[in-house]
Write a protein that holds these residues in place. Structure first.
Motif, short mmCIF file in Angstrom:
data_model
loop_
_atom_site.label_atom_id
_atom_site.label_comp_id
_atom_site.label_asym_id
_atom_site.label_seq_id
_atom_site.Cartn_x
_atom_site.Cartn_y
_atom_site.Cartn_z
N GLU A 199 0.82 -1.21 0.00
CA GLU A 199 0.00 0.00 0.00
C GLU A 199 0.86 1.26 0.00
N THR A 200 0.20 2.40 -0.17
CA THR A 200 0.92 3.68 -0.22
C THR A 200 0.22 4.76 0.61
N ARG A 201 -0.75 4.39 1.42
CA ARG A 201 -1.56 5.36 2.15
C ARG A 201 -0.75 6.20 3.13
N TYR A 202 0.34 5.63 3.66
CA TYR A 202 1.13 6.34 4.67
C TYR A 202 2.53 6.67 4.16
N SER A 203 2.70 6.67 2.87
CA SER A 203 4.02 6.92 2.30
C SER A 203 4.43 8.38 2.39
N ASN A 204 3.46 9.27 2.26
CA ASN A 204 3.72 10.70 2.35
C ASN A 204 3.41 11.18 3.77
N PHE A 205 4.34 11.91 4.37
CA PHE A 205 4.19 12.28 5.78
C PHE A 205 2.94 13.12 6.01
#
Length: 303
Positions: A155-161
């Motif tokens: 997943e990528t939901r928390y990749s950007n701070f």
């Protein structure tokens, strides 16, 4: 003093970056993610056992899956968390200067009650400093752990701070930023008190050499950290539990009712030390034999 603090912070940041893949792999192991099957070995008693690949092979799997930069997933929030923790702890330490009680000049300088009072004051101050730093950086710690946990499901939901902040607030509210805080605080406080008490006893009754006494605290800290490790494990699991990530959802992870429920289930499964060892990681699940070869049931018929 300021120059020394800046040097310590920079050197700590460099070391944190260099060893980040180890910490990242450890978090995934704590979450119970074992993509590499265990292999047969012998125990020290000569019994057939299965053991998981060590942490370096695990890191190799991460690199093979995500590339070199993938080994540093979560490094940015970890760096920010370290900065916030250091700044808060420094501010609290300056706000509460240490003023140890002095022995009565008319009595023995090694007065027992004076030494105990000094121990309690010093340890209480250290506990306050540690806990305030922990509380301040917990939101960043949650983001770091969830960004790492994304590896399991891609997943990528928390990749950007910044987007991670919005994700947590939208799904969990303000309290979501402090998921896993209670067991972490308990573990921090217990570690400080047990390590200081043990160090005090050893330095008072066993070690007389002042030079050797300087190493007692560090040695006691390592011993006690191993004892209080389950609090760290439970804290990390609760930080991602209920986040909706694949790693934190059934069948990979139960939905815990709270950190006590998490502790109980891990204890029942004999998993409270999961991730504490990065090299000798024995498999304790169901096994079968294919021919003369011992194989883990979880991997025996997987594609």
């Amino acid at each position: 003093m300021a120059a020394m603090s800046a040097f310590q912070f920079c050197s700590g940041a460099v070391l944190s970056t260099v060893f980040h893949p180890l910490g990242y792999a450890k978090v995934l192991i704590q979450l119970g993610h074992e993509p590499l099957p265990p292999y047969p070995t012998k125990s020290i008693f000569g019994r057939d056992k299965l053991i998981y690949p060590n942490v370096f092979r695990y890191i190799g799997h991460i690199r093979a899956t995500d590339g070199f930069l993938g080994m540093y997933r979560g490094a940015v929030p970890k760096f920010l968390g370290g900065f916030v923790t250091g700044a808060v702890q420094s501010a609290v330490a300056e706000s509460f200067p240490l003023d140890e009680p002095r022995a009565d000049p008319n009595r023995d300088s090694g007065d027992f009650m004076v030494s105990i009072k000094a121990l309690c004051i010093t340890t209480s101050r250290e506990t306050l400093i540690k806990c305030m730093g922990t509380i301040a950086c917990q939101p960043i710690n949650v983001i770091m752990l969830r960004s790492m946990a994304q590896f399991v499901g891609g997943e990528t939901r928390y990749s950007n701070f910044l987007s991670a902040i919005g994700e947590i607030y939208e799904n969990d509210g303000i309290m979501g930023f402090f998921a896993g805080l209670v067991p972490r605080l308990i573990g921090e406080a217990l570690t400080v008190w047990l390590a200081n008490i043990l160090s005090h006893i050893i330095n008072t009754y066993l070690v007389e050499d002042k030079g050797m006494q300087t190493y007692t605290g560090a040695a006691c800290g390592l011993i006690v950290t191993h004892i209080t490790y389950p609090f760290t494990l439970v804290s990390n699991l609760m930080a991602v539990n209920g986040s909706g990530l694949v790693a934190a959802s059934p069948p990979n992870m139960p939905i815990y009712r709270g950190w006590v429920d998490c502790w109980r289930q891990l204890s029942k499964a004999h998993q409270l030390k999961r991730g504490s060892s990065l090299f000798w990681r024995y498999y304790n699940g169901p096994v079968t034999r294919i021919g003369s070869r011992l194989v883990a049931m979880d991997y025996a018929f997987s594609s």
